[in-house]
Design a protein around this motif. Structure first.
Motif, mmCIF file in Angstrom:
data_model
loop_
_atom_site.group_PDB
_atom_site.id
_atom_site.type_symbol
_atom_site.label_atom_id
_atom_site.label_comp_id
_atom_site.label_asym_id
_atom_site.label_seq_id
_atom_site.Cartn_x
_atom_site.Cartn_y
_atom_site.Cartn_z
ATOM 1 N N ALA A 1 9.798 0.431 0.985
ATOM 2 C CA ALA A 1 10.623 0.062 0.498
ATOM 3 C C ALA A 1 9.996 -0.875 0.191
ATOM 4 C CB ALA A 1 11.824 -0.652 0.462
ATOM 5 N N GLY A 2 9.703 -1.699 -1.516
ATOM 6 C CA GLY A 2 8.910 -2.808 -1.759
ATOM 7 C C GLY A 2 9.081 -3.935 -1.796
ATOM 8 N N ARG A 3 7.839 -4.924 -1.534
ATOM 9 C CA ARG A 3 7.811 -5.876 -1.310
ATOM 10 C C ARG A 3 6.427 -7.068 -1.494
ATOM 11 N NH1 ARG A 3 4.273 -7.712 3.317
ATOM 12 N NH2 ARG A 3 3.772 -5.893 4.000
ATOM 13 N N LYS A 4 6.777 -7.832 -1.715
ATOM 14 C CA LYS A 4 5.257 -8.410 -1.767
ATOM 15 C C LYS A 4 4.718 -8.790 -0.832
ATOM 16 C CE LYS A 4 7.102 -9.304 -6.470
ATOM 17 N NZ LYS A 4 6.542 -9.038 -7.407
ATOM 18 N N VAL A 5 3.326 -9.036 -1.871
ATOM 19 C CA VAL A 5 1.930 -9.401 0.023
ATOM 20 C C VAL A 5 2.447 -10.559 0.116
ATOM 21 C CG1 VAL A 5 0.658 -9.904 -1.681
ATOM 22 C CG2 VAL A 5 0.432 -9.105 -0.245
ATOM 23 N N ASP A 6 2.042 -10.512 1.194
ATOM 24 C CA ASP A 6 2.409 -12.313 2.202
ATOM 25 C C ASP A 6 1.387 -12.787 3.203
ATOM 26 O OD1 ASP A 6 2.714 -11.243 4.502
ATOM 27 O OD2 ASP A 6 4.577 -10.613 4.057
ATOM 28 N N ALA B 1 2.850 -5.271 -2.019
ATOM 29 C CA ALA B 1 1.683 -5.292 -0.651
ATOM 30 C C ALA B 1 1.250 -3.559 -0.542
ATOM 31 C CB ALA B 1 2.766 -5.334 0.540
ATOM 32 N N VAL B 2 1.989 -2.941 -0.989
ATOM 33 C CA VAL B 2 1.892 -1.554 -0.854
ATOM 34 C C VAL B 2 2.231 -1.350 -3.067
ATOM 35 C CG1 VAL B 2 1.934 -1.302 1.353
ATOM 36 C CG2 VAL B 2 3.874 -0.942 0.180
ATOM 37 N N PRO B 3 1.528 0.326 -3.562
ATOM 38 C CA PRO B 3 2.006 0.897 -4.435
ATOM 39 C C PRO B 3 3.050 1.375 -4.652
ATOM 40 C CG PRO B 3 -0.003 1.362 -3.347
ATOM 41 C CD PRO B 3 0.078 0.666 -2.404
ATOM 42 N N ASP B 4 4.255 1.116 -5.474
ATOM 43 C CA ASP B 4 5.573 1.773 -5.560
ATOM 44 C C ASP B 4 5.426 3.475 -5.037
ATOM 45 O OD1 ASP B 4 6.287 -0.775 -6.426
ATOM 46 O OD2 ASP B 4 6.276 0.567 -8.197
ATOM 47 N N GLN B 5 6.246 3.244 -4.084
ATOM 48 C CA GLN B 5 6.223 5.220 -3.220
ATOM 49 C C GLN B 5 8.012 4.945 -2.886
ATOM 50 O OE1 GLN B 5 5.096 5.082 0.840
ATOM 51 N NE2 GLN B 5 3.441 3.134 0.006
ATOM 52 N N TRP B 6 8.347 6.102 -2.416
ATOM 53 C CA TRP B 6 9.150 6.647 -1.892
ATOM 54 C C TRP B 6 9.538 6.654 -0.539
ATOM 55 C CZ3 TRP B 6 9.161 10.195 2.429
ATOM 56 C CH2 TRP B 6 8.339 10.901 1.887
ATOM 57 N N GLY B 7 8.310 6.423 0.800
ATOM 58 C CA GLY B 7 8.161 6.535 1.940
ATOM 59 C C GLY B 7 8.314 4.768 2.230
#
Length: 784
Positions: free
Chosen positions: A602-607, A594-600
């Motif tokens: 958590a990664g998740r798939k677009v839905d 859903a968003v580019p990899d970043q520290w701020g």
């Protein structure tokens, strides 16, 4: 169009360098795409004759040659070429010569001194591969510079012609153009009528005169089809991109390049009876020269004899009547086939030919017999034979109505003032007959200029010859007026910018798509087919943008892109009875995180809901979503989008079976909307800012599983409770404490009055009205 500069200069030779000539042609609208030398730079190479060739005493594959290079003493050269032999004439690089990549020096080869090097075509840089020395003709003068003898100082022009300039698809046409541009006289190849030596003829019957207004043929007997063609002709053919085949075919190809008239030769012995030019009959087949057997359609024009079709008119001859090295008698054809009868036919069959390329654009119908005589002259010179009279069938040739050209119109369009005499001189240089009266010209287009139809065509010709570089740019003169801005309408660019701001990237894909895309993604089994698809996977018109987006997605995934967000704005097509309609749509696709990899975060798939938020931005919160099945989408992730109760598009997750078919490792969410409703926006309206505090109440109600949350929101809005500012769903619950088949939906309700502070009684009354509305319409019960 590729041609030799030396060949062109035999017809017109302006005092311009190759680069200056290239610039002249380009600025006249005949873009020079490439300008290449025939051979790389080298020097010190002369024509030599091998006087003797003896085996090297210490090497099986080497020979010691005595080589004559002129008046000097013969040279001793060690040579390893397999075709080195006494009497052979070949290029010889002298000591000190510089060849591509190396310099020739005096050397010892296995103990024997060598004073030069015999050369192959590869070593001179005129061929990529060679199997031995470059063998020269017996009349090659010993000692002459090889560059002069083989005309290796020549340069090759490659033109990128526009489709309207069919007259420049020949050396004569290009020479006419250069002559008109420079004023240098034109030298046309001499073509005298060949003396007839026998009276044998073949009758010609044209039953499709609108498709073939002129057809000519003649019988030539006693030819030697295996004769060697002259080096000058072979050289010109090869430098124009054609390889030498047999003498008869080479002559027809040469005349095609020289005069622009396609010709065809039939083996007379293989023809049965007279010649017929007609439309094909149902069920007829023909094996073409490219070994392709085609089933002829009724709209194909053919040349036939009593046994059936022998050639696909204007495109390609047939194998059964083809000329071979053993042919002794031929029937030579020269014709004018109407562009409308030829256009698109070769493409339908999956190929293109030099003949069809020219006939589709129009050839000079006044030069049909000139080309016949020129080809006959060359055949007799090279192959011998006796010539029969020309048989010709002529019907109504294309009309050449005069086109009006006004001096004042030239001034208005080009912004330059040309006198009548100046315009007349330019038209004369173009070889266009005209009559002149009071600032107007009635110009008759030549038979070879199919592109001159309206006044603007003639104005373009005037501009080309006058010189685009001489037309000075003038700033436009107009009043600066502030245009009204319609606030209720936004442009398609604004929609694009909004999507770009939401992290999408725009793509542009073809309107022609694979039929399977339409069937799979749109459920469209009646896609609009193309008559002449440019590729098998681009055979129908698209009714949805999703196919192109998925193809772009796969392209990016194959290049290791893990997060893809694409959109396209484009036309989609549909058939309504006998009519075709199109409308512009905007579609988007998201894949990966859903968003580019970043520290701020958590990664998740677009839905589904990420894309729904983007649609809310596009529709300014006016969209409504109705659960409905679509063939492209997962059954549980599919919604029809409505604005003001009118369906405008779809939103959903790609169906797992299509995800598997397209080999996608992660879920894909897509949307598509009609563009027009997105361009209509409401004008901003003023509302009073309340000075009193808002009140929030949370309402949790229990309803049947089948009741959508939007229906409850609509019911509360329709209750028209004046103090309600906002209603939004913030929770849904199924499980312990909730009856099977039911669900709990929790809404936040924000109330505010602009005139007073709300009391508990006011808010309780408002909440009661909302609960009553939900209960009456959907059986909602307040959750305890």
């Amino acid at each position: 169009m590729k041609f030799s500069e030396h060949w062109l200069r035999t017809m017109v030779d302006p005092s311009l360098s190759s680069e200056e000539l290239s610039h002249l042609l380009t600025m006249a609208g005949l873009e020079v795409e490439e300008l290449d030398p025939v051979a790389p730079d080298f020097n010190g190479v002369v024509i030599a004759e091998i006087l003797s060739a003896e085996k090297h005493p210490d090497a099986d594959r080497l020979q010691i040659c005595r080589v004559k290079i002129g008046n000097d003493e013969p040279l001793q050269i060690v040579c390893g070429a397999p075709n080195a032999r006494a009497g052979l004439k070949a290029p010889c690089a002298l000591v000190g010569a510089v060849l591509p990549g190396f310099e020739i020096k005096r050397a010892k080869v296995r103990g024997v001194e060598s004073f030069g090097m015999m050369c192959s075509a590869k070593e001179l840089g005129v061929a990529e591969e060679s199997n031995g020395l470059l063998e020269l003709s017996a009349d090659a003068p010993v000692g002459r510079d090889i560059r002069d003898w083989l005309a290796l100082n020549d340069r090759l022009f490659t033109l990128k012609l526009t489709p309207n300039r069919s007259d420049c698809l020949s050396l004569l046409g290009l020479a006419r153009e250069v002559s008109a541009l420079t004023g240098v006289p034109l030298t046309i190849p001499e073509t005298a009528a060949v003396q007839v030596t026998h009276q044998e003829q073949k009758a010609v019957k044209v039953s499709a005169p609108e498709a073939c207004p002129r057809y000519a043929g003649r019988v030539i007997r006693g030819v030697d089809a295996s004769a060697a063609i002259p080096d000058w002709m072979k050289q010109r053919l090869e430098r124009s991109g054609l390889r030498s085949l047999t003498a008869i075919v080479d002559v027809t190809n040469y005349v095609l390049l020289e005069l622009g008239q396609p010709l065809h030769a039939f083996d007379l012995a293989k023809l049965q009876g007279d010649i017929q030019v007609r439309m094909a009959k149902a069920g007829e087949k023909l094996e073409l020269l490219n070994k392709q057997t085609v089933e002829l359609q009724p709209d194909y024009l053919v040349v036939a004899d009593n046994g059936g079709p022998v050639a696909l008119a204007g495109i390609m001859g047939g194998t059964p009547s083809s000329v071979t090295a053993t042919t002794t008698d031929i029937f030579l054809e020269s014709a004018f086939f109407s562009p409308g009868a030829i256009v698109g036919k070769a493409r339908q069959l999956g190929f293109s030919t030099d003949s069809s390329y020219r006939f589709e654009r129009g050839v000079d119908f006044a030069a049909t017999l000139q080309a016949m005589e020129r080809a006959t002259q060359l055949i007799i010179e090279i192959c011998g034979g006796s010539v029969g009279p020309i048989t010709e069938a002529v019907s109504e040739l294309p009309a050449r109505p005069a086109v009006r050209l006004r001096r004042d119109r030239v001034r208005r369009v080009l912004g330059i003032s040309l006198g009548e005499n100046e315009i007349a001189a330019l038209l004369q240089r173009l070889g266009m007959p005209f009559t002149q009266t009071d600032g107007e010209f009635a110009v008759t287009p030549p038979s070879y200029r199919f592109d001159i139809e309206i006044e603007e065509d003639l104005i373009e010709e005037v501009a080309r010859l006058y010189g685009y570089e001489k037309i000075l740019p003038y700033p436009p003169q107009a009043k600066m007026t502030m245009l009204a801005d319609n606030e209720s309408h936004r442009s398609a660019l604004a929609v694009r910018e909004l999507l770009v701001a939401n992290d999408y990237q725009e793509v542009v894909t073809y309107s022609f798509v694979d039929e399977s895309w339409e069937r799979n993604l749109a459920g469209n089994t009646q896609a609009i087919p193309l008559r002449n698809p440019i590729a098998s996977n681009m055979s129908v018109m698209r009714s949805t943008l999703w196919g192109g987006l998925l193809e772009a997605l796969i392209y990016n995934i194959n290049r290791k892109q893990e997060r893809v967000r694409l959109f396209e704005v484009g036309a989609c097509f549909a058939q309504d009875g006998a009519k075709y309609a199109h409308r512009t749509k905007v579609a988007g696709l998201c894949y990966g995180n859903a968003v580019p990899d970043q520290w701020g975060e958590a990664g998740r798939k677009v839905d589904f809901y990420d894309i729904k938020a983007d649609i809310e931005a596009l529709t300014r919160g006016q969209a409504r979503y109705v659960a409905e099945v679509h063939p492209a989408f997962h059954p549980g992730q599919s919604a029809r989008i409505e604005v003001d109760g009118v369906p405008v598009g779809w939103l959903g997750g790609l169906h797992p079976k299509w995800q598997q078919l397209y080999q996608l490792s992660s879920a894909v969410v897509m949307f598509e909307l009609d563009l027009e409703p997105l361009l209509q926006v409401d004008l901003p309206r003023f509302s009073e800012v309340a000075k009193f505090p808002p009140v929030r109440r949370d309402l949790a109600v229990v309803v049947d599983e089948s009741v959508p949350a939007q229906a409850l929101i609509d019911a509360m809005n329709e209750a028209n409770v004046g103090v309600i500012n906002e209603i939004a769903l913030f929770d849904q619950y199924r499980g312990k404490g909730i009856e099977q088949g039911k669900k709990s939906l929790a809404f936040l309700v924000v109330m505010q009055d602009t005139q007073k502070t709300l009391t508990d009684e006011d808010t309780d009354a408002a909440v009661a009205r909302l609960l009553t509305a939900m209960a009456q319409k959907h059986g909602a019960v307040l959750r305890s």
